[in-house]
Design an enzyme around this catalytic site. Structure first.
Site, PDB file in Angstrom:
ATOM      1  N   ASN A 153       0.832  -1.211   0.000  1.00 16.29           N
ATOM      2  CA  ASN A 153       0.000   0.000   0.000  1.00 16.29           C
ATOM      3  C   ASN A 153       0.861   1.253   0.000  1.00 16.29           C
ATOM      4  OD1 ASN A 153      -2.906  -0.358  -0.162  1.00 16.29           O
ATOM      5  ND2 ASN A 153      -2.717  -1.582   1.699  1.00 16.29           N
ATOM      6  N   LYS A 167       3.493   2.194  25.414  1.00 14.42           N
ATOM      7  CA  LYS A 167       3.030   2.735  24.129  1.00 14.42           C
ATOM      8  C   LYS A 167       3.241   4.242  24.073  1.00 14.42           C
ATOM      9  CE  LYS A 167      -0.682   1.214  22.325  1.00 14.42           C
ATOM     10  NZ  LYS A 167      -1.571   0.823  21.236  1.00 14.42           N
ATOM     11  N   HIS A 171      -8.588  -0.839   5.940  1.00 15.18           N
ATOM     12  CA  HIS A 171      -8.827  -2.127   6.603  1.00 15.18           C
ATOM     13  C   HIS A 171      -9.458  -3.104   5.607  1.00 15.18           C
ATOM     14  CE1 HIS A 171      -9.519  -4.834   9.941  1.00 15.18           C
ATOM     15  NE2 HIS A 171     -10.738  -5.032   9.464  1.00 15.18           N
TER      16      HIS A 171
END
Length: 194
Positions: free
Chosen positions: A14, A65, A109
């Protein structure tokens, strides 16, 4: 023209489609950075081959994170990134990036959301026996594939078709529609920024 960062975790097909759209002036963007959470992933070689800077990291090298997202934010600011484009990035985006880019993170997605969110969406669709799946481009929020939908395109699942065959056809659709949808998102984003 807008500066974008492409986030990817794997092969980077992509990313390649987005790069080709930029190169052939079908996408009014400059890919100013590629971010990859898997050192050694093919997307890194693809980006380096065309001279795009790469920031690669391993999440396990950070205590949290928010710690690695703080580092990402520094890099994104250094490269004056205005829009974050997820292209096969296999991590859930956290609060740090969401707050820094409100309405400015887009994902693609491989299903017709809200069906089959999260990992292994094609496998989920095939296992469920559905006749139609597809591709969704959406804004990213704090959930897993729950952000506002921008565009969708369906892909039929043929009788007895393998997961690999469905995945291949979904990738073809992704590569065709993602740059086109991003062009619309970029123009919308620029009008909000100006």
């Amino acid at each position: 023209m807008i500066n974008i960062a492409v986030f990817a975790s794997g092969n980077g097909s992509n990313f390649q489609a987005i790069y080709e759209a930029v190169k052939h002036q079908r996408l009014d963007a400059n890919i100013s950075l590629v971010v990859c959470d898997r050192p050694g992933a093919q997307v890194i070689a693809r980006a380096k081959k065309v001279g795009i800077p790469v920031f690669s990291f391993s999440a396990k090298d950070y205590e949290s994170k928010s710690a690695y997202e703080e580092d990402l934010l520094i890099k994104l600011r250094e490269h004056r990134v205005q829009l974050v484009v997820l292209a096969g990035y296999m991590r859930i985006v956290g609060e740090t990036l969401l707050e820094a880019f409100p309405g400015g993170i887009v994902n693609i997605h491989p299903s017709l959301l809200p069906s089959f969110p999260g990992k292994d969406a094609v496998e989920q669709a095939v296992a469920a026996g559905v006749k139609v799946t597809g591709v969704t481009v959406h804004y990213v929020d704090e959930g897993v594939d729950t952000g506002p939908i921008i565009a969708q395109q369906s892909v039929s699942i043929r009788e007895g078709e393998s997961i690999e065959a469905v995945t291949k056809r979904i990738h073809e659709v992704e590569h065709a529609i993602y740059p086109k949808i991003l062009q619309k998102v970029i123009h919308r984003h620029l009008s909000i920024l100006n």
